[in-house]
Scaffold this active site. Structure first.
Site, mmCIF file in Angstrom:
data_model
loop_
_atom_site.group_PDB
_atom_site.id
_atom_site.type_symbol
_atom_site.label_atom_id
_atom_site.label_comp_id
_atom_site.label_asym_id
_atom_site.label_seq_id
_atom_site.Cartn_x
_atom_site.Cartn_y
_atom_site.Cartn_z
ATOM 1 N N GLY A 11 25.847 97.798 20.367
ATOM 2 C CA GLY A 11 25.987 97.550 18.926
ATOM 3 C C GLY A 11 25.850 98.767 18.028
ATOM 4 O O GLY A 11 26.567 99.763 18.164
ATOM 5 N N ASP A 31 17.556 103.721 25.960
ATOM 6 C CA ASP A 31 17.658 102.253 25.924
ATOM 7 C C ASP A 31 16.941 101.689 27.152
ATOM 8 O O ASP A 31 16.768 102.388 28.161
ATOM 9 C CB ASP A 31 19.134 101.809 25.942
ATOM 10 C CG ASP A 31 19.343 100.419 25.348
ATOM 11 O OD1 ASP A 31 19.930 100.320 24.251
ATOM 12 O OD2 ASP A 31 18.894 99.428 25.973
ATOM 13 N N ARG A 142 13.990 83.347 10.058
ATOM 14 C CA ARG A 142 13.786 84.695 10.605
ATOM 15 C C ARG A 142 12.353 85.160 10.305
ATOM 16 O O ARG A 142 12.133 86.329 9.991
ATOM 17 C CB ARG A 142 14.768 85.704 9.970
ATOM 18 C CG ARG A 142 16.246 85.437 10.163
ATOM 19 C CD ARG A 142 16.731 85.737 11.565
ATOM 20 N NE ARG A 142 18.174 85.642 11.622
ATOM 21 C CZ ARG A 142 18.860 84.509 11.764
ATOM 22 N NH1 ARG A 142 18.216 83.356 11.868
ATOM 23 N NH2 ARG A 142 20.174 84.518 11.805
ATOM 24 N N TYR A 145 10.917 88.065 12.373
ATOM 25 C CA TYR A 145 11.842 89.193 12.206
ATOM 26 C C TYR A 145 11.658 89.824 10.817
ATOM 27 O O TYR A 145 11.560 91.050 10.690
ATOM 28 C CB TYR A 145 13.279 88.704 12.421
ATOM 29 C CG TYR A 145 14.323 89.795 12.371
ATOM 30 C CD1 TYR A 145 14.361 90.785 13.343
ATOM 31 C CD2 TYR A 145 15.280 89.824 11.352
ATOM 32 C CE1 TYR A 145 15.318 91.790 13.303
ATOM 33 C CE2 TYR A 145 16.248 90.814 11.306
ATOM 34 C CZ TYR A 145 16.267 91.795 12.277
ATOM 35 O OH TYR A 145 17.209 92.790 12.236
ATOM 36 N N PRO A 181 26.869 92.553 19.417
ATOM 37 C CA PRO A 181 26.516 91.536 20.419
ATOM 38 C C PRO A 181 25.308 90.686 20.009
ATOM 39 O O PRO A 181 25.152 89.544 20.444
ATOM 40 C CB PRO A 181 26.186 92.378 21.661
ATOM 41 C CG PRO A 181 27.031 93.596 21.503
ATOM 42 C CD PRO A 181 27.048 93.883 20.024
HETATM 43 N N1 LIG Z 1 23.347 93.113 13.881
HETATM 44 C C1 LIG Z 1 22.816 92.857 12.704
HETATM 45 O O1 LIG Z 1 23.257 91.954 11.967
HETATM 46 C C2 LIG Z 1 21.670 93.691 12.187
HETATM 47 C C3 LIG Z 1 21.378 93.648 10.814
HETATM 48 C C4 LIG Z 1 20.329 94.411 10.318
HETATM 49 C C5 LIG Z 1 19.581 95.199 11.163
HETATM 50 N N2 LIG Z 1 19.869 95.217 12.498
HETATM 51 C C6 LIG Z 1 19.031 96.063 13.348
HETATM 52 O O2 LIG Z 1 19.847 97.016 13.983
HETATM 53 C C7 LIG Z 1 19.291 97.379 15.232
HETATM 54 C C8 LIG Z 1 20.341 97.271 16.330
HETATM 55 O O3 LIG Z 1 20.831 95.947 16.335
HETATM 56 P P1 LIG Z 1 22.188 95.531 17.088
HETATM 57 O O4 LIG Z 1 22.819 94.480 16.260
HETATM 58 O O5 LIG Z 1 22.972 96.733 17.452
HETATM 59 O O6 LIG Z 1 21.558 94.826 18.382
HETATM 60 P P2 LIG Z 1 21.985 94.874 19.944
HETATM 61 O O7 LIG Z 1 21.220 93.756 20.553
HETATM 62 O O8 LIG Z 1 23.469 94.911 20.065
HETATM 63 O O9 LIG Z 1 21.388 96.273 20.432
HETATM 64 C C9 LIG Z 1 19.999 96.519 20.523
HETATM 65 C C10 LIG Z 1 19.740 97.534 21.621
HETATM 66 O O10 LIG Z 1 18.319 97.784 21.672
HETATM 67 C C11 LIG Z 1 17.945 97.843 23.045
HETATM 68 N N3 LIG Z 1 16.521 97.515 23.206
HETATM 69 C C12 LIG Z 1 15.926 96.319 23.025
HETATM 70 N N4 LIG Z 1 14.629 96.390 23.356
HETATM 71 C C13 LIG Z 1 14.399 97.668 23.753
HETATM 72 C C14 LIG Z 1 13.248 98.347 24.224
HETATM 73 N N5 LIG Z 1 12.072 97.717 24.370
HETATM 74 N N6 LIG Z 1 13.350 99.665 24.545
HETATM 75 C C15 LIG Z 1 14.541 100.313 24.423
HETATM 76 N N7 LIG Z 1 15.667 99.701 23.983
HETATM 77 C C16 LIG Z 1 15.597 98.403 23.652
HETATM 78 C C17 LIG Z 1 18.829 96.793 23.721
HETATM 79 O O11 LIG Z 1 18.888 96.972 25.131
HETATM 80 C C18 LIG Z 1 20.154 97.018 23.024
HETATM 81 O O12 LIG Z 1 20.937 97.986 23.687
HETATM 82 C C19 LIG Z 1 18.072 96.468 15.419
HETATM 83 O O13 LIG Z 1 16.888 97.150 15.056
HETATM 84 C C20 LIG Z 1 18.329 95.332 14.459
HETATM 85 O O14 LIG Z 1 17.131 94.721 14.002
HETATM 86 C C21 LIG Z 1 20.887 94.488 13.037
#
Ligand SMILES: NC(=O)c1ccc[n+]([C@@H]2O[C@H](COP(=O)([O-])OP(=O)(O)OC[C@H]3O[C@@H](n4cnc5c(N)ncnc54)[C@H](O)[C@@H]3O)[C@@H](O)[C@H]2O)c1
Length: 244
Positions: A11, A31, A142, A145, A181
């Site tokens: 992502g 990761d 949420r 969160y 994802p």
């Molecule tokens: N997608 C959204 O709508 C959104 C909106 C606002 C903020 N965010 C934030 O953006 C960030 C990324 O989100 P995303 O949508 O790309 O999610 P994602 O699930 O696609 O990716 C998250 C990644 O973090 C890794 N991860 C999880 N736990 C871990 C750990 N303990 N150690 C190392 N790596 C770890 C996962 O393996 C994954 O590759 C997050 O912090 C999320 O809170 C996402």
């Protein structure tokens, strides 16, 4: 001079890693998922990857020790790794609460602490923490969160206050809903996925979700000298979601 990105295997983190590689930086992708990292490395081209669970204090200490041994100095830390659960507080278990704070807050604290131990003697460094609009306003279902992403903003400001005079800048970015994802996982248990997706899109004034690349552009800006006067700030990038 390297840029370390956590959660680089999927992502937003993948898009951030790709963006920094494209801009000519040395990138270290971290990761917990080896498969995710392999996918990002294949997409980005040239990048160093390290499998590490950021919740694990020893693993984070070893990660930075290994970077020291290989001569990789982290000048930019992007704390992007995060997890979420869709639940009201009543429906949230202690395990869910704990695991969200372990990744979103404890992991971020461990990464900041280790990086700052190297940045402070160098007299320079930039940290960008990925929060969320959930850290600024209440989002339905949420609870944990929202609490964890508010904590991210608090930590960001505290680091800025403590270390501005040491040449460190620390800012947060607060994205709205971003098509990754993560969203697919939230939608997977909804009876009408198409309707649920439209509802999530409608939360933004733009009527669409953001892209991971748009968030990566915001992160790249915060990390760059162009943002030299930003410290302890939150860059909201949410398609107008919190303007209402
Ligand atoms: N997608 C959204 O709508 C959104 C909106 C606002 C903020 N965010 C934030 O953006 C960030 C990324 O989100 P995303 O949508 O790309 O999610 P994602 O699930 O696609 O990716 C998250 C990644 O973090 C890794 N991860 C999880 N736990 C871990 C750990 N303990 N150690 C190392 N790596 C770890 C996962 O393996 C994954 O590759 C997050 O912090 C999320 O809170 C996402």
């Amino acid at each position: 001079m390297a840029v370390l990105v956590t959660g680089a295997g999927s992502g937003i983190g993948r898009a951030i890693a790709e963006r920094f590689v494209r801009d000519g930086h040395e990138v270290i992708g971290v990761d917990v998922s080896a498969a995710g990292l392999a996918g990002t490395a294949a997409a980005a081209g040239s990048m160093h990857t390290v499998e590490c669970d950021i919740r694990d204090e020893r693993a984070v200490i070893e990660l930075f020790a290994e970077l020291d041994r290989s001569g990789r100095a982290v000048s930019v830390l992007i704390n992007n790794a995060g997890i979420g659960t869709a639940a009201t507080i009543v429906a949230t278990t202690v395990e869910q609460w704990q695991s969200m704070f372990d990744v979103n807050c404890l992991g971020m604290f461990l990464m900041c602490r280790a990086a700052l131990a190297r940045m402070l003697p160098a007299g320079a460094g930039v940290i960008v923490n990925v929060s969320s609009v959930a850290g600024l306003v209440g989002l339905r279902e949420r609870a944990a969160y929202c609490a964890s992403k508010s904590a991210v903003i608090g930590l960001t400001r505290a680091i800025a206050v403590d270390h501005a005079s040491d040449g460190i800048r620390c800012n947060a970015i607060a994205p709205g809903t971003v098509d990754t994802p993560w969203v697919d996982r939230i939608l997977s248990d909804k009876p009408d996925k198409e309707q649920a997706r439209r509802d999530m899109e409608r939360r933004q004034l733009t009527g669409r979700m953001g892209t991971a690349q748009e968030v990566a552009a915001g992160v790249a800006f915060l990390a760059s000298p162009e943002a030299s006067y930003m410290n302890g700030s939150v860059l909201i990038m949410d398609g107008g979601m919190t303007a209402v």
